[in-house]
Design an enzyme around this catalytic site. Structure first.
Site, PDB file in Angstrom:
ATOM      1  N   ASP A  82       0.871  -1.170   0.000  1.00  0.00           N
ATOM      2  CA  ASP A  82       0.000   0.000   0.000  1.00  0.00           C
ATOM      3  C   ASP A  82       0.909   1.221   0.000  1.00  0.00           C
ATOM      4  O   ASP A  82       2.125   1.103   0.187  1.00  0.00           O
ATOM      5  CB  ASP A  82      -0.890  -0.051   1.247  1.00  0.00           C
ATOM      6  CG  ASP A  82      -1.827   1.142   1.350  1.00  0.00           C
ATOM      7  OD1 ASP A  82      -2.309   1.613   0.315  1.00  0.00           O
ATOM      8  OD2 ASP A  82      -2.048   1.606   2.487  1.00  0.00           O
ATOM      9  N   ASP A  84      -0.122   4.916   1.465  1.00  0.00           N
ATOM     10  CA  ASP A  84      -0.266   5.788   2.634  1.00  0.00           C
ATOM     11  C   ASP A  84      -0.024   5.023   3.927  1.00  0.00           C
ATOM     12  O   ASP A  84      -0.654   3.992   4.184  1.00  0.00           O
ATOM     13  CB  ASP A  84      -1.657   6.416   2.658  1.00  0.00           C
ATOM     14  CG  ASP A  84      -1.872   7.358   1.491  1.00  0.00           C
ATOM     15  OD1 ASP A  84      -1.101   8.321   1.361  1.00  0.00           O
ATOM     16  OD2 ASP A  84      -2.805   7.119   0.695  1.00  0.00           O
TER      17      ASP A  84
END
Length: 511
Positions: A82, A84
């Protein structure tokens, strides 16, 4: 006539005998009371001496990777990430930015009172993983048994007493259906869990505004307030993206080891991919700062605006190519995924069909237990790693000598209470026991407040894992504070979970 050797005394003589014996019996009773109390005090003193004579536990490795499930990295061919709070970790300025944007939108767009503009963000008020009761307007902390941690229930900025909490809920335990209804963040749910770090400033804004309404005696509906705050913060994300793109170094923490991690994985023949919900320009500004402008070349697949968790659950949403020069989503049919190209939307099913990456050969890292980890491990058999930013603070706290000493004493004091609680009609022993319980309660509260004054540790309540940590442990094979902590382990490393001691095993392990 036969006459018994036991003569029957007159009632007066019996009464006189009892009266003479009463002081002796009373003295004996008092002596027995004192004896039990003294033995309890001796046990207390002995336990305290033992405590001071024990070596403190070793420090926890702050750069460690911890195993919830056995994981052999030799089986992993593909590493996914991922963006963030996994690759990109943000400075506190990001929390202030999101809070201020959401607050100002409440005033400017939804016409909330102008005084709300003066409410400032309070860092450290809340922790991740809390639940918000939408209908009651309460922020609270639950353990893995769905029990409320008393002393950690807030209406706005005001803590509720234990009596108030029990009056509202009738019990410390929340029904499962009431809790599970909101794990996805649905604003129509009865209770919503705030499970990602972007939600921390949102919690602070919600509590500040609610507190403002109460102090100024402004009538409001808690469900409407929750919906307005949540949508205001969500609608502020595109503005946040543009502001961060324009000055990314002000918000993003630099981590030179990220490029080292990517290079080492590639040198060992691993495939890399990135799947994020964030838009390309936002990701590009951050990744360019972290690893350079040619960052897409490091990944075999890059998918932005993936709309997780729908990316993992939808069946028929086509992957689209993204033109980075025109910022247009192209309409061409995607039949292969090329390094250096940017894609958007799509589904995991399509990704697996095109790449052939499946099951335990894939290890995906994310920070959100539901959006990132739950579906890929439960439905698709991927291995998973959780990035828990708060772990650094928690481990620093665990490694404090005073904290270690207090935790050891709490355990020993609890055992003393348990071993000496069978005291019938002994007021002196009862007084000693009450003092121990009072000391234990104060000790538990002080240990809690070291992590966070309002809500304590992200990972535990007084006795049990939190609801958040139990779910994370279920969905993640491994977890760590930073993705680059993987550099301390080879790509052939095997992670083994520690054998936990069950309650019925305690005596046999620690005699």
């Amino acid at each position: 006539m036969f006459r018994s050797s036991l003569s029957i005394k007159s009632p007066c003589r019996v009464f006189n005998a009892i009266e003479k014996a009463r002081p002796i019996l009373l003295c004996n009773l008092i002596r027995s009371y004192i004896s039990v109390a003294e033995k309890m005090n001796d046990a207390y003193v002995k336990a305290h001496r033992t405590l001071l004579g024990k070596k403190l536990p070793h420090d926890v490795n702050i750069k460690g990777v911890f195993a919830c499930n056995e994981l052999d990295l030799r089986e992993v061919r593909v590493y996914g990430f991922d963006y963030d709070y996994t690759l990109a970790c943000y400075k506190p300025s990001m929390d202030f930015l999101l809070y201020n944007l959401g607050r100002d939108r409440l005033v400017d767009k939804l016409k909330y009172p102008e005084g709300i503009r003066d409410l400032e963000y309070q860092p450290g008020f809340a922790v991740r993983g809390l639940h918000y009761d939408v209908s009651k307007g309460l922020l609270l902390k639950l353990d893995s048994f769905l029990q409320i941690q008393l002393g950690s229930v807030y209406r706005g900025l005001t803590p509720l007493s234990d009596e108030e909490v029990l009056k509202l809920y009738k019990s410390r335990t929340i029904p499962l259906a009431y809790v599970e209804s909101g794990k996805s963040g649905d604003v129509s749910s009865k209770m919503v869990q705030l499970a990602d770090l972007f939600s921390v400033p949102e919690m602070s804004l919600l509590c500040n505004v609610l507190n403002y309404f109460q102090e100024n005696q402004i009538d409001f509906h808690p469900e409407i307030l929750f919906s307005d705050v949540k949508t205001s913060v969500q609608h502020s994300h595109p503005i946040m993206h543009r502001l961060v793109e324009a000055n990314v170094s002000e918000y993003l923490e630099l981590n030179p080891d990220i490029q080292k991690l990517f290079e080492r994985l590639r040198e060992n023949g691993k495939k890399l991919f990135l799947i994020t919900n964030s838009p390309y320009n936002f990701v590009n500004s951050g990744m360019s700062l972290l690893v350079g402008k040619d960052w897409p070349e490091l990944f075999d697949v890059v998918i932005v605006q993936a709309r997780k968790p729908r990316f993992f659950t939808d069946e028929s949403r086509p992957i689209r190519m993204f033109d980075t020069k025109t910022s247009v989503h192209l309409w061409d049919r995607v039949v292969k995924l090329e390094r250096g190209k940017i894609y958007c939307e799509g589904t995991l099913k399509q990704l697996e069909a095109i790449t052939g990456w499946q099951g335990k050969q894939v290890l995906y890292f994310g920070d959100h237990p539901y959006t990132d980890l739950a579906d890929v491990t439960l439905e698709h058999g991927w291995r998973t790693g959780a990035i828990v930013h708060e772990l650094s603070h928690e481990i620093k706290t665990l490694n404090n000598d005073e904290f270690k000493l207090n935790c050891n004493w709490l355990q020993m004091l609890t055992m003393l209470i348990e071993d000496h609680q069978e005291i019938e009609n002994n007021p002196m022993a009862k007084h000693v026991l009450d003092k121990w319980i009072e000391e234990r309660d104060k000790l538990r509260i002080s240990i809690k407040k070291v992590f966070n004054p309002q809500f304590g540790s992200v990972f535990r309540t007084f006795n049990n894992p939190t609801y958040f940590s139990r779910r994370m442990f279920r969905f993640a094979d491994i977890y760590t504070a930073k993705i680059t902590n993987l550099l301390h382990y080879s790509t052939d490393h095997a992670f083994y979970p520690r054998r936990g001691v069950m309650p019925h095993e305690y005596t046999s392990y620690f005699v």
